[in-house]
Write a protein that holds these residues in place. Structure first.
Motif, mmCIF file in Angstrom:
data_model
loop_
_atom_site.group_PDB
_atom_site.id
_atom_site.type_symbol
_atom_site.label_atom_id
_atom_site.label_comp_id
_atom_site.label_asym_id
_atom_site.label_seq_id
_atom_site.Cartn_x
_atom_site.Cartn_y
_atom_site.Cartn_z
ATOM 1 N N SER A 234 2.631 1.139 -6.958
ATOM 2 C CA SER A 234 2.696 -0.156 -6.271
ATOM 3 C C SER A 234 3.635 -1.100 -7.002
ATOM 4 O O SER A 234 4.371 -1.880 -6.371
ATOM 5 C CB SER A 234 1.298 -0.761 -6.158
ATOM 6 N N GLY A 237 7.096 -0.124 -6.001
ATOM 7 C CA GLY A 237 7.397 -0.582 -4.654
ATOM 8 C C GLY A 237 7.683 -2.075 -4.614
ATOM 9 O O GLY A 237 8.585 -2.522 -3.899
ATOM 10 N N GLY A 242 10.127 0.248 -1.871
ATOM 11 C CA GLY A 242 9.369 1.433 -1.528
ATOM 12 C C GLY A 242 8.037 1.062 -0.910
ATOM 13 O O GLY A 242 7.683 -0.117 -0.811
ATOM 14 N N PRO A 243 7.257 2.072 -0.488
ATOM 15 C CA PRO A 243 5.949 1.786 0.120
ATOM 16 C C PRO A 243 5.002 1.154 -0.882
ATOM 17 O O PRO A 243 4.978 1.526 -2.051
ATOM 18 C CB PRO A 243 5.461 3.175 0.571
ATOM 19 N N ALA A 245 1.693 -0.765 0.464
ATOM 20 C CA ALA A 245 0.383 -1.155 0.991
ATOM 21 C C ALA A 245 -0.744 -0.243 0.520
ATOM 22 O O ALA A 245 -1.773 -0.725 0.010
ATOM 23 C CB ALA A 245 0.435 -1.175 2.517
ATOM 24 N N HIS A 246 -0.590 1.075 0.663
ATOM 25 C CA HIS A 246 -1.683 1.990 0.320
ATOM 26 C C HIS A 246 -2.050 1.884 -1.158
ATOM 27 O O HIS A 246 -3.238 1.743 -1.511
ATOM 28 C CB HIS A 246 -1.283 3.426 0.663
#
Length: 274
Positions: A234, A237, A242-243, A245-246
């Motif tokens: 995270s 990101g 980059g991603p 949320a998850h």
């Protein structure tokens, strides 16, 4: 001050007669006491100052070339990968200091002195956590400065501050674990040894230092549920794109869960011992 005033009445918890405003005042005084102790013992800041420098230089210049190639680049690519990961590691390593410091306060008689004063027991805990958060932010700042010097490119300043905040939230949750160890262990060496046994598998069984794609299947599955992997990913990101949320929600869920479970345990063990 009379003995009747200084000592809590039998059967009454000391905190029950102290207002929230007094708790804040006591916490502030204890924070000042802990900061003055650091000023008198600057060696206690060696870990916060030297760990970010040593780890950044070690991983960038020893492993940067080989691991960077697996990332599709060279040392420059690895710098962008490792600095956010080391931010996650700094939060975890600095959290360990709250346990060793707490244990030393018990063994040197400082807690006996606090027990004789009409102060809130919770103030002692929160003052310790506050000072360790300051140390954590100092270590993170040094890490980022060294990272920039070796080539880290900060492209998203709001994301950078969000990553620092997320690391601080997770680190503060871990402090309740080490506070518990600091209370129940006999000496600071035992706290450090137990912390080492917990930290090493979590750090190296994560995506902090290298992508997990090349790991064995069983270890790759472990990294997927490792909160340090979620924190490192995270942070990447948020800082370099980059991603997010998850992994962000995973870190927050772990932080809330650890705090909900360990904070009552730490407070109960502390009240029992004091």
């Amino acid at each position: 001050m009379s003995a009747a005033t200084a000592a809590p009445a039998a059967g009454v918890r000391p905190d029950a007669r102290i207002s929230p405003r007094a708790h804040l005042r006591h916490t502030g005084a204890l924070v000042r006491r802990n900061l003055l102790w650091i000023r008198q013992d600057p060696e206690s800041m060696f870990d916060a100052v030297l760990f970010p420098v040593v780890f950044t230089l070690l991983f960038v210049y020893v492993f940067g070339g080989s691991i960077g190639q697996s990332l599709g680049g060279g040392q420059e690519a690895y710098v962008q990968y490792i600095v956010p990961g080391l931010m996650a590691m700094m939060g975890m390593n600095m959290s360990q200091g709250v346990g060793t410091g707490f244990n030393q306060d018990f063994n040197t008689g400082v807690m006996d002195r606090f027990r004789s004063l009409p102060i809130g027991r919770g103030s002692v805990l929160f003052a310790k956590i506050s000072v360790e958060l300051v140390r954590m932010l100092i270590a993170t700042t040094i890490l980022l400065v060294v990272g920039v010097l070796v080539g880290f490119d900060i492209t998203n300043w709001p994301g950078l501050f969000a990553a620092v905040g997320l690391s601080t939230v997770f680190g503060s949750a871990l402090m309740w674990v080490f506070l518990t160890l600091g209370v129940v262990m006999k000496n600071a060496q035992s706290v450090q040894a137990m912390g080492f046994l917990v930290l090493m598998p979590l750090q190296f069984g994560s995506s902090i230092f290298a992508p997990p794609q090349s790991m064995p299947g069983w270890l790759r599955n472990f990294t997927e549920y490792n909160p340090l992997s979620a924190l490192a990913d995270s942070a990447r990101g948020l800082m370099v794109g980059g991603p997010v949320a998850h992994d962000l929600w995973m870190v927050l869920a772990w932080s809330v869960g650890i705090t909900a479970v360990m904070a009552p345990v730490a407070i109960h063990k502390f009240r029992t011992r004091t």
